[in-house]
Scaffold this motif. Structure first.
Motif, PDB file in Angstrom:
ATOM      1  N   GLY A 379      10.202  39.372 104.344  1.00 59.40           N
ATOM      2  CA  GLY A 379      11.131  39.794 105.720  1.00 59.40           C
ATOM      3  C   GLY A 379      11.668  39.065 106.273  1.00 59.40           C
ATOM      4  O   GLY A 379      12.502  39.083 107.290  1.00 59.40           O
ATOM      5  N   HIS A 382      15.307  39.077 107.045  1.00 59.06           N
ATOM      6  CA  HIS A 382      15.933  40.060 107.770  1.00 59.06           C
ATOM      7  C   HIS A 382      15.780  40.058 109.234  1.00 59.06           C
ATOM      8  O   HIS A 382      15.852  40.968 109.932  1.00 59.06           O
ATOM      9  CB  HIS A 382      15.153  41.277 107.218  1.00 59.06           C
ATOM     10  CG  HIS A 382      15.113  41.623 105.971  1.00 59.06           C
ATOM     11  ND1 HIS A 382      14.498  42.865 105.397  1.00 59.06           N
ATOM     12  CD2 HIS A 382      15.626  41.116 104.923  1.00 59.06           C
ATOM     13  CE1 HIS A 382      14.775  42.926 104.133  1.00 59.06           C
ATOM     14  NE2 HIS A 382      15.441  42.030 103.796  1.00 59.06           N
ATOM     15  N   TRP A 386      15.654  44.496 111.856  1.00 56.62           N
ATOM     16  CA  TRP A 386      14.883  45.858 111.841  1.00 56.62           C
ATOM     17  C   TRP A 386      13.896  45.751 112.994  1.00 56.62           C
ATOM     18  O   TRP A 386      13.905  46.661 114.094  1.00 56.62           O
ATOM     19  CB  TRP A 386      14.134  45.739 110.573  1.00 56.62           C
ATOM     20  CG  TRP A 386      13.921  47.152 110.297  1.00 56.62           C
ATOM     21  CD1 TRP A 386      12.267  47.645 110.209  1.00 56.62           C
ATOM     22  CD2 TRP A 386      14.400  48.572 110.348  1.00 56.62           C
ATOM     23  NE1 TRP A 386      12.215  49.067 109.925  1.00 56.62           N
ATOM     24  CE2 TRP A 386      13.578  49.480 110.149  1.00 56.62           C
ATOM     25  CE3 TRP A 386      15.668  48.740 110.401  1.00 56.62           C
ATOM     26  CZ2 TRP A 386      13.887  50.798 110.069  1.00 56.62           C
ATOM     27  CZ3 TRP A 386      16.144  50.101 110.415  1.00 56.62           C
ATOM     28  CH2 TRP A 386      15.257  51.032 110.134  1.00 56.62           C
ATOM     29  N   ARG A 393       8.034  45.905 108.354  1.00 60.33           N
ATOM     30  CA  ARG A 393       9.217  46.323 107.539  1.00 60.33           C
ATOM     31  C   ARG A 393       8.843  46.837 106.137  1.00 60.33           C
ATOM     32  O   ARG A 393       9.407  47.469 105.558  1.00 60.33           O
ATOM     33  CB  ARG A 393      10.212  44.672 107.275  1.00 60.33           C
ATOM     34  CG  ARG A 393      10.387  44.474 108.747  1.00 60.33           C
ATOM     35  CD  ARG A 393      11.627  43.287 108.539  1.00 60.33           C
ATOM     36  NE  ARG A 393      12.009  42.610 109.747  1.00 60.33           N
ATOM     37  CZ  ARG A 393      11.790  41.452 110.178  1.00 60.33           C
ATOM     38  NH1 ARG A 393      11.443  40.782 109.203  1.00 60.33           N
ATOM     39  NH2 ARG A 393      12.201  41.273 111.309  1.00 60.33           N
ATOM     40  N   TYR A 491      21.357  46.912 106.114  1.00 61.59           N
ATOM     41  CA  TYR A 491      19.849  47.328 106.958  1.00 61.59           C
ATOM     42  C   TYR A 491      20.456  48.288 107.935  1.00 61.59           C
ATOM     43  O   TYR A 491      19.772  48.407 108.806  1.00 61.59           O
ATOM     44  CB  TYR A 491      19.611  45.884 107.557  1.00 61.59           C
ATOM     45  CG  TYR A 491      19.249  44.648 106.604  1.00 61.59           C
ATOM     46  CD1 TYR A 491      18.520  45.069 105.445  1.00 61.59           C
ATOM     47  CD2 TYR A 491      19.796  43.574 106.613  1.00 61.59           C
ATOM     48  CE1 TYR A 491      18.440  44.112 104.381  1.00 61.59           C
ATOM     49  CE2 TYR A 491      19.380  42.519 105.922  1.00 61.59           C
ATOM     50  CZ  TYR A 491      18.782  42.874 104.758  1.00 61.59           C
ATOM     51  OH  TYR A 491      18.487  41.898 103.811  1.00 61.59           O
ATOM     52  N   GLU A 579      10.833  54.234 103.883  1.00 56.60           N
ATOM     53  CA  GLU A 579      11.055  54.098 105.204  1.00 56.60           C
ATOM     54  C   GLU A 579      11.788  55.280 105.944  1.00 56.60           C
ATOM     55  O   GLU A 579      11.575  55.820 107.177  1.00 56.60           O
ATOM     56  CB  GLU A 579      11.841  52.969 105.405  1.00 56.60           C
ATOM     57  CG  GLU A 579      12.101  52.546 106.745  1.00 56.60           C
ATOM     58  CD  GLU A 579      13.191  53.378 107.401  1.00 56.60           C
ATOM     59  OE1 GLU A 579      13.344  53.231 108.632  1.00 56.60           O
ATOM     60  OE2 GLU A 579      14.469  53.581 106.671  1.00 56.60           O
TER      61      GLU A 579
END
Length: 699
Positions: A379, A382, A386, A393, A491, A579
């Motif tokens: 992650g 990312h 998020w 994550r 995302y 998720e």
């Protein structure tokens, strides 16, 4: 390989001497132990050296706080256990204690300026909590304490800790880190997303885990020098970001411990019951005996025990998942045991069928992978897309898939990183990788071998896109298995995918749609854009309309692929299915998961009932004993902090089980009729209350 000890045969109570005036109260230690025995317990945790550094016995290694002077409450409690047919496991706390800091300031963790650090943990009790450093003289003290408490010959050893809460900058920690890694200690803890690009922080995380594991190994060796007794420790709500803060990894400590108490269930009020199953199934996968709180009156309801329906549901949840319950009654004379007394049926069920609970283990048919390496190192690319908590994550997707399997009534086991080997996977039929992004070459080859031999793989989102160290690959490491190549990741929360109703996978799908193009829509938050010769469905964007969202343009990217590989099948879902289910639990996603799992044929246990009925499947090694455990989650809470006062009974729950021809079938403690089939039996449960255990005996 699971290690068998008496921990597998017990329901444990807790004895914490706080709350009783031992000089003046009429109650005796014998009274308490006799009551525990009458209530159905058969072991007791004896908290005789607690987090406040209070010794409830005449300690010679610590004389700073002995409220009873020369009175030996430890000896009294241990003797009372034996008189009442109870096993006594001694408890000590390793880590927090203000009195240690006051008496030995050279033992405490310190910050970069040499100041003592309040962990914040003690705020629960209205006071600071100074944490001791196991790299300092405190570590030697702990060994002396172990020698002292083990000289009483208890039936087991229980340690609350060790942990490494904040980052200590004492001279010993600075020197150890420098010698092992070549780096100076980083200045900031805990690390931010940006810090994870710095090799010092990755080295620091690993070093902290190593330090705690090595100290635990040292403690275990000291305990075992006094005799072969089981060792238990607190596992701190794993999986959770707290494990990085504490630096205590249960899957590594499992090499030295026999049981782990899932302390995350300590607060009975306000916790989803399924969290108990999460922790128990994870701990079971480590090979240790999972011990889980189902009641804690100090933090939970206070003086009354939880209502009997809540206790029965939670105890059934723990037992059905392969664990053993522990209850922490409040030790004061105002405590009301009514709830525990009314829940005696579940105590009796376990005690009268111990041979079954010892003989049967969760079946290896469906495996859900929990990947610590993904949790740790996935992650970093990312960033700011998020959540600031990098480890969440991955965990959202894992926990969402866990919930989806439970609500789809799919019995399953948890599989760990180190179990992704050809040998460990050989008994499974289905393997689920919910965004297991970080995989090594060896692990990926074991997964290929699993599918090639005939297994069904279901993988989602960025599975295999990163190395085990979290470095991003150019393409999926399992692209050959997926029949898909990686292009990019989306995302944002304005995406989704759809599948044409004409596709075999969704034929007669239970969801209805008025879409003129005959599509079934599934919302997701995160999606990969892929290239594939054969794909099913399409990714689409959702665009803002005057009222809510509307379906936007399609993207040239399939929603999923289904590929044959050797004798098996690999399914790749190009979205973070778990998720999304964690966020909302959409019915369509659950139904799609059931369709995908059916590609491997019927499950060995099938239930026709509401999604609120959880199913667990346990089997003996010779296959002649089969247990099916049902837990009824049809209860309502106006608020999560409310107790479960009532569970709505369900009628006519039909259960199909693949098994050898049975000689007898029981529902809890009563024989029940069944219908024979080609593969086993069908049983109809007339009325499902909080739980039902089916015992199918083919011996």
């Amino acid at each position: 390989m699971r290690r068998r000890t008496w921990l597998d045969e017990t329901i444990m109570a807790d004895f914490w001497p706080v709350g009783i005036d031992w000089e003046n109260e009429a109650v005796s230690v014998d009274d308490i132990m006799r009551l525990y025995k009458e209530l159905g317990f058969d072991s007791v945790r004896l908290d005789i050296f607690d987090y406040t550094a209070t010794a409830w016995y005449p300690s010679r290694v610590w004389d700073q706080d002995r409220p009873l002077g020369e009175r030996d409450l430890y000896r009294e409690a241990l003797d009372a256990c034996r008189r009442n047919g109870l096993k006594g496991i001694v408890y000590i706390h390793v880590g927090c204690a203000n009195k240690f800091r006051d008496a030995h300031p050279d033992w405490a963790e310190v910050d970069q300026q040499g100041r003592f650090m309040d962990t914040g943990w003690g705020g629960l009790y209205g006071e600071p909590a100074w944490h001791m450093c196991i790299n300092r003289g405190y570590g030697d003290f702990v060994m002396k304490l172990i020698d002292e408490v083990m000289s009483y010959r208890p039936d087991g050893f229980y340690v609350d800790g060790p942990t490494y809460y904040e980052q200590c900058y004492c001279p010993n920690c600075r020197q150890s880190f420098k010698e092992r890694t070549g780096f100076e200690l980083p200045k900031r803890w805990p690390p931010t997303d940006e810090d994870m690009d710095d090799p010092r922080y990755r080295a620091l995380i690993k070093w902290r885990y190593d330090i705690v594991e090595e100290f635990f190994a040292r403690m275990a060796e000291r305990v075992k020098s006094h005799g072969e007794v089981p060792i238990v420790f607190n596992s701190f709500s794993y999986p959770s970001s707290l494990r990085r803060y504490c630096s205590l990894l249960p899957d590594r400590i499992a090499k030295y411990a026999d049981g782990a108490l899932n302390e995350g269930g300590i607060v009975t009020a306000g916790r989803p019951v399924l969290e108990l199953a999460e922790r128990v199934k994870f701990t079971y996968a480590t090979g240790m005996t999972p011990i889980s709180y189902v009641e804690n009156c100090v933090y939970g309801w206070g003086t009354p025990s939880s209502p009997a329906p809540e206790l029965r549901v939670k105890m059934a949840e723990v037992l059905a998942s392969g664990g053993r319950p522990i209850v922490w009654p409040s030790l004061n004379l105002a405590y009301d045991y009514a709830g525990i007394e009314e829940a005696q049926d579940i105590f009796s069920l376990f005690n009268e069928n111990k041979d079954w609970f010892l003989d049967c283990e969760p079946a290896k048919h469906v495996g859900l992978v929990f990947s610590r390496q993904t949790d740790e190192f996935y992650g970093k690319d990312h960033r700011n897309t998020w959540t600031s908590k990098m480890w969440e994550r991955y965990e959202r997707g894992y926990q969402g898939m866990f919930r989806a399997l439970v609500e789809a009534q799919v019995p399953f086991r948890v599989v760990l990183d180190e179990q992704l080997t050809q040998k460990d996977l050989q008994d499974y039929k289905i393997l689920i990788l919910s965004n297991v992004a970080a995989l090594s070459q060896e692990q990926m080859q074991a997964i290929r071998d699993f599918v090639e031999r005939g297994g069904l793989l279901v993988a989602t989102y960025e599975t295999s896109l990163f190395t085990e160290e979290g470095e991003k690959r150019e393409d999926f490491g399992l692209a050959d298995l997926f029949g898909a190549g990686y292009l990019s990741s989306i995302y944002k929360t304005n995406t989704g995918f759809h599948i044409q109703k004409s596709e075999t996978l969704v034929k007669d799908f239970p969801l209805k749609s008025l879409d003129p193009q005959q599509r079934i829509f599934f919302p997701v938050n995160r999606h990969t854009v892929i290239r594939a010769e054969k794909g099913i469905g399409k990714l689409h964007r959702r665009t803002s309309a005057q009222r809510g969202l509307r379906i936007g343009p399609e993207l040239d990217s399939p929603a999923l692929t289904i590929s044959k590989y050797g004798k098996g099948t690999a399914v790749y879902l190009a979205s973070d299915f778990g998720e999304m289910y964690y966020e909302r639990g959409f019915e369509g996603l659950r139904q799609l998961l059931k369709r995908l799992l059916a590609l491997r044929g019927l499950l060995p246990v099938r239930v026709a009932s509401s999604r609120c009925v959880e199913v667990n499947h346990l089997v003996s090694k010779d296959g002649r004993r089969v247990m099916v455990a049902l837990v009824n989650h049809a209860y309502a809470r106006m608020r999560m902090t409310d107790p479960i006062n009532e569970v709505a009974p369900l009628s006519g729950v039909k259960v199909g089980v693949d098994c050898l021809p049975p000689r007898s079938v029981r529902l809890n403690d009563t024989s029940i009729e069944y219908e024979k089939t080609k593969t086993g039996v069908v049983i109809t449960i007339p009325r499902l209350e909080e739980y039902a255990f089916l015992f199918i005996d083919s011996r």
